[in-house]
Design an enzyme around this catalytic site. Structure first.
Site, mmCIF file in Angstrom:
data_model
loop_
_atom_site.group_PDB
_atom_site.id
_atom_site.type_symbol
_atom_site.label_atom_id
_atom_site.label_comp_id
_atom_site.label_asym_id
_atom_site.label_seq_id
_atom_site.Cartn_x
_atom_site.Cartn_y
_atom_site.Cartn_z
ATOM 1 N N GLY A 115 21.729 40.692 58.673
ATOM 2 C CA GLY A 115 22.766 41.287 59.730
ATOM 3 C C GLY A 115 23.343 42.489 59.523
ATOM 4 O O GLY A 115 23.834 43.205 60.264
ATOM 5 N N ALA A 136 24.245 41.399 46.163
ATOM 6 C CA ALA A 136 24.490 42.487 44.931
ATOM 7 C C ALA A 136 24.559 43.875 45.455
ATOM 8 O O ALA A 136 24.411 44.619 44.540
ATOM 9 C CB ALA A 136 23.790 42.324 43.708
ATOM 10 N N GLU A 143 29.794 45.075 49.657
ATOM 11 C CA GLU A 143 30.676 43.963 49.274
ATOM 12 C C GLU A 143 31.841 44.481 48.959
ATOM 13 O O GLU A 143 32.920 43.780 48.976
ATOM 14 C CB GLU A 143 29.893 43.364 47.671
ATOM 15 N N ALA A 200 22.835 57.154 48.764
ATOM 16 C CA ALA A 200 23.654 55.892 49.180
ATOM 17 C C ALA A 200 23.769 55.092 47.921
ATOM 18 O O ALA A 200 23.020 55.013 46.940
ATOM 19 C CB ALA A 200 22.684 55.246 50.017
ATOM 20 N N LYS A 201 25.005 54.529 48.020
ATOM 21 C CA LYS A 201 25.665 53.668 47.029
ATOM 22 C C LYS A 201 25.535 52.201 48.033
ATOM 23 O O LYS A 201 25.468 52.263 49.200
ATOM 24 C CB LYS A 201 26.910 53.603 46.448
#
Lengths: 336, 160, 455
Positions: free
Chosen positions: A47, A87, A292, A287-288
């Site tokens: 999603g 993760a 989370e 990008a990172k």
């Protein structure tokens, strides 16, 4: 008895990808006869928009518009190995694999175009609109549609590529713990403003101002979705959520959405999101993983704001009215 | 087990099936009729993902027995777009990036449609109230609220 | 949302066509029309429904299981117990060499948490499966259970899981994962203030709107297609292959759009037993958690206890930090040894501290096994760290935000796990937060940079 206001701050970082690495993801990219591109993966879209982001990454790397890329994923008969979607690794790991595969495919595409245009492949560039141009002489061009047709029917070439991304696994040193948990970290700072009713113990989060540093917002709207939803979940964790309200007592666990509490549409904090971008050295286009970490800083920020409001520390999650009232009573010297 | 007949209209089309007595409307729609747009998120009436419109009212299809729906007119999210053109609510959900995993979306759209059918120009509080029986775990709700308000505005512009 | 491009502008090129563009999501039209296919939107003729009979006890020996009445129940097609599972004792992280195998697919001789799967019933309808479940007779001898991590770690506590032999996970470093930098005791001795505080959380449920589940269909050629909402296709396939002792090429996993995961769909629980059911009956099998199962049976985020002891100077420098973290794994490992270890790599947070001592424990108790969730190994630690930071700032009479600037890590700083900091951006996040929240800090903090120690 009164409604008391307070505010609190928290600052955090968060690793991208599986702790200690060792988590591979592969990708395949190929063109159709008419110059559309297929990305094949086994990563799962939960999603967060995995498929959309992989399409944009592939499109950027090949040099075509995103709508010419189709992502086929989550089928073990067709998709090469992905360790999984968790993760904060999806965009980073799969994105790098897609870039590598797309680069290889692009190289073949440029070689075929070079043959058609009778130039060197190194003299070609893409315009991002579906055409390949000779650098410095853009009137000499060929469409990717025609290049793909040529590759398939005339030149016998496969415009395709293989991609693999793996951070080598780190093994912690036993005595010192020397290790490499991650190659890049996202960052955040949140300021939360609350009202606490010192008669009922109820907390209302009035505002959260979140600053997130995420490397690069590959699609700002998808990033915004993650960050807004994550901020909501952080507040939810701070004030409501538990499957064992009197942990370690095993009783009273909720079994449905009436008992397991989360903020509803009427309980929302005014939420501000600001994004900074410090591209990561090994991220796909910098990008990172933002998925989370965006739910973490609100929890301590709310806890600190509650203290600021009523002067009691709730060091046990969630920060329920019951806990606040007990702490206020204890502070006033009354028996619990 | 004895089968019972049910007959109703689904998104304007006549449907007739024999079902086991006690089958929920949700299971009848999904397993018998093949409309999988209502989702089973809890089967206990607490998440709203199974919401449908029954004779103009919002209903939790997981708590509704199919055999009580004889003669009813049922609308689901799969029946909202006409001729490939999205309903204004569907359009607004797209434009507001109000879907993530999408599992709650059909139920949200049903709840929003009943609201706008009864209250074409709702206040934010009315939108919040209308959506309060539907759980979303991804979005934080705000984009969904915005989508419904936007759809209401575009409806009123069409009417004007 | 606002993008603040003034920060790190020198490190970023804005010459891209597709990256950075707010393109609409290709999956949204399917979502808003109800046409997106989730795993449970498939219906196969002759599909069986799997229901689990679960332990009513937190810890008990199973003396006997009597399924004779169940097999006679109308609609019941197959009843599975531990002896039917080819490789019944497993652990999912064995794929990355984190053992030992410590969990049963179906309980064998013992149950270690209330809700543990004991008998699987496959029936023509959900109702038949549910009715039949009530006819399973299990003779339990209830054993003492332990729920509190501190109690579990005491000598003489009931052993939760014999495959470990003690109530904690044994790392190669011993009873906990350790990180050591400098001399933490000397740091405390030289500090102006020392503050030790304990923080606690309880289990948290992912609560995706779509519950965990799968539908397995025999392909007719000795292969089985498993439609699943797992977050990890091959991880699940490979573990199913081990549990079922079936070559991986006999398994075909199909995912797609998942109705929310948040880490809750990385355990390998529903797929192996459903595939086994399909194999033994030759029929499609559906195994989908009820909402109640999702809430209390599926792995939650672990409860954690975090004890932080800090030495801080009056000028705001943290000179020593000792963190002891306890992760409540519940009765089985699942991903918890990994999560506890991840915590060790995360502490002491994004701050540069010269003396650090970290111990993280993975503890077994008689509760629902915990596992991964969004922020795994870090979320609760961050709660503890950042509340502790607030307390420290107030202890020395300093503004909490300014206090963080003083200690924030910057490029090149050595972390506790002995990696130099790269790509730091904490300072800039705090600078922007100061502005956005109208939380003033001294000018010297606004002129700091993550790039250098130059401030």
């Amino acid at each position: 008895m009164a409604i008391r206001r307070g505010r609190g701050v928290a600052a955090i970082n968060y690793p991208t990808g599986m702790n200690l690495g060792g988590d591979p993801t592969q990708a395949l990219v190929h063109s159709t006869p008419t110059g559309n591109f297929m990305v094949t993966l086994s990563s799962v879209d939960l999603g967060q928009g995995m498929k959309q982001i992989m399409a944009q990454i592939c499109a950027e790397t090949i040099g075509v518009p995103t709508d010419r890329v189709v992502v086929d994923t989550a089928d073990t008969d067709t998709g090469p190995h992905c360790m999984g979607t968790f993760a904060s690794r999806g965009t980073h790991r799969a994105g790098n694999a897609v870039i590598q595969a797309a680069r290889e495919a692009r190289q073949v595409m440029l070689e075929v175009a070079a043959e058609e245009l009778e130039v060197n492949a190194s003299d070609l560039e893409t315009d991002g609109q579906g055409n390949i141009l000779v650098k410095g002489a853009p009137q000499r061009s060929i469409s990717i549609f025609d290049v793909a047709l040529s590759a398939h029917f005339k030149r016998g070439r496969s415009i395709s590529g293989r991609g693999m991304f793996l951070i080598p696994r780190s093994y912690p040193e036993k005595e010192t713990g020397a290790m490499k948990p991650s190659t890049c970290y996202a960052h955040a700072c949140t300021v939360a403003e609350v009202e606490v009713d010192d008669e009922t113990g109820e907390v209302t989060v009035l505002t959260v101002k979140n600053v997130f540093e995420i490397g690069r917002a590959l699609n700002p709207k998808l990033v915004e979705q993650q960050l807004v939803g994550g901020s909501w979940m952080g507040i939810s964790h701070a004030l409501y959520e538990t499957t064992e309200p009197y942990y370690p007592n095993r009783d009273h666990g909720g079994t449905d959405f009436n008992q397991y509490l989360m903020p509803g549409p009427g309980d929302l904090a005014e939420t501000e999101i600001i994004v900074l971008e410090r591209p990561s050295a090994d991220g796909p286009y910098g990008a990172k993983g933002p998925g989370e970490m965006c739910a973490n800083p609100q929890i301590p920020a709310v806890a600190n704001a509650v203290f600021d409001a009523v002067g009691v520390r709730i060091d046990t999650l969630p920060i329920t009215p019951e806990r606040i009232l007990r702490a206020l009573k204890a502070q006033a010297g009354a028996p619990n | 087990m004895a089968k019972v007949p049910v007959q109703f209209t689904l998104n304007g089309a006549e449907k007739a099936e024999f079902i086991d007595s006690g089958t929920t409307l949700l299971n009848a729609l999904r397993d018998k009729i093949g409309d999988t747009s209502p989702k089973g998120g809890c089967h206990q009436g607490t998440c709203g993902a199974c919401s449908v419109i029954l004779d103009g009212e919002l209903r939790l299809s997981c708590l509704t027995l199919a055999e009580t729906c004889n003669g009813a007119a049922i609308t689901t999210t799969s029946g909202l777009s006409e001729g490939g053109v999205l309903h204004p609510l569907q359009r607004a959900f797209l434009d507001a990036f109000a879907t993530q995993c999408g599992f709650c979306t059909p139920g949200m759209i049903m709840a929003a449609k009943v609201l706008l059918d009864h209250t074409p120009n709702p206040s934010r509080d009315e939108v919040v109230e209308a959506l309060s029986g539907n759980i979303c775990r991804c979005t934080g709700y705000e984009p969904i609220i915005q989508a419904v308000l936007t759809a209401a505005r575009s409806n009123s512009q069409h009417a004007a | 949302m606002e993008l603040r491009k003034s920060y790190f502008a020198d490190q970023r090129k804005d010459d891209l066509h597709e990256i950075g563009q707010p393109r609409p999501r290709s999956d949204s039209p399917g979502h808003v029309t109800g046409k997106t296919a989730y795993f449970a939107d498939r219906n196969f003729p002759g599909m069986l429904h799997l229901k689990m009979v679960r332990s009513p006890h937190h810890h008990a020996r199973i003396r006997s299981i009597d399924i004779s009445e169940v097999e006679k129940h109308p609609g019941v097609v197959k009843v599975l117990t531990a002896k039917d599972v080819p490789h019944n004792v497993y652990t999912i992280l064995i794929l990355i060499q984190i053992g030992p195998e410590d969990e049963t697919v179906l309980a064998d001789g013992k149950v270690r948490w209330k809700g543990e799967a004991v008998v699987a019933i496959l029936a023509e309808t959900e109702r038949a499966a549910q009715e039949a479940a009530a006819k399973v007779k299990v003779d339990y001898e209830v054993l003492p259970a332990v729920f509190d991590m501190e109690e579990a770690l005491k000598p003489g506590a009931p052993i939760v899981n014999e495959y470990h032999g003690q109530n904690y996970y044994l790392y190669d470093s011993g009873e906990c994962r350790k990180v050591r930098l400098g001399d933490v005791e000397a740091g405390f001795a030289g500090a102006d203030h020392v503050l030790e505080q304990a923080y606690q959380s309880s289990p948290i449920e992912h609560a995706p709107t779509e519950t965990t589940g799968c539908i397995v269909a025999p392909e007719g050629n000795d292969r089985f297609t498993c439609y699943t909402n797992t977050q990890a296709m091959f991880f699940t396939l490979d573990n199913a292959s081990i549990i079922l002792q079936m070559p991986g090429n006999k398994l075909h996993f199909v995912g797609g759009t998942v109705g929310g995961g948040f880490g809750g769909k990385v355990d390998v629980i529903v797929e192996p037993i459903a595939i086994l059911g399909a194999k033994l009956t030759g029929r499609p099998v559906s195994f989908i958690y009820s909402r109640e199962e999702e809430m209390q049976i599926s792995s939650p985020r672990a409860a954690e206890k975090v004890v932080i002891k800090d030495g801080v100077m009056k000028d705001g420098r943290i000179v020593a930090r000792k963190v002891t973290g306890y992760t409540d794994a519940g009765a089985y490992s699942r991903h918890s040894p990994y999560g506890a270890q991840k915590g060790a790599g995360h502490y002491p947070g994004p701050y540069t501290i010269p003396n650090v001592w970290i111990d993280t424990y993975c503890v077994y108790t008689n509760r629902t096994p915990s596992s991964a969730m969004r922020g795994f190994g870090v979320t609760i630690g961050d709660f503890a760290l950042e509340v502790q930071m607030d307390k420290l700032a107030r202890l020395i009479g300093m503004d909490p935000l300014e206090f963080r600037f003083i200690n924030a890590y910057r490029d090149g700083d050595m972390k506790a796990h002995r990696q130099p900091t790269e790509g730091a951006a904490l300072i800039e996040c705090m600078q922007e937060a100061s502005r956005a929240a109208n939380w003033p800090v001294a000018e010297k903090y606004l002129s700091m940079s993550s790039y250098t120690k130059g401030a």
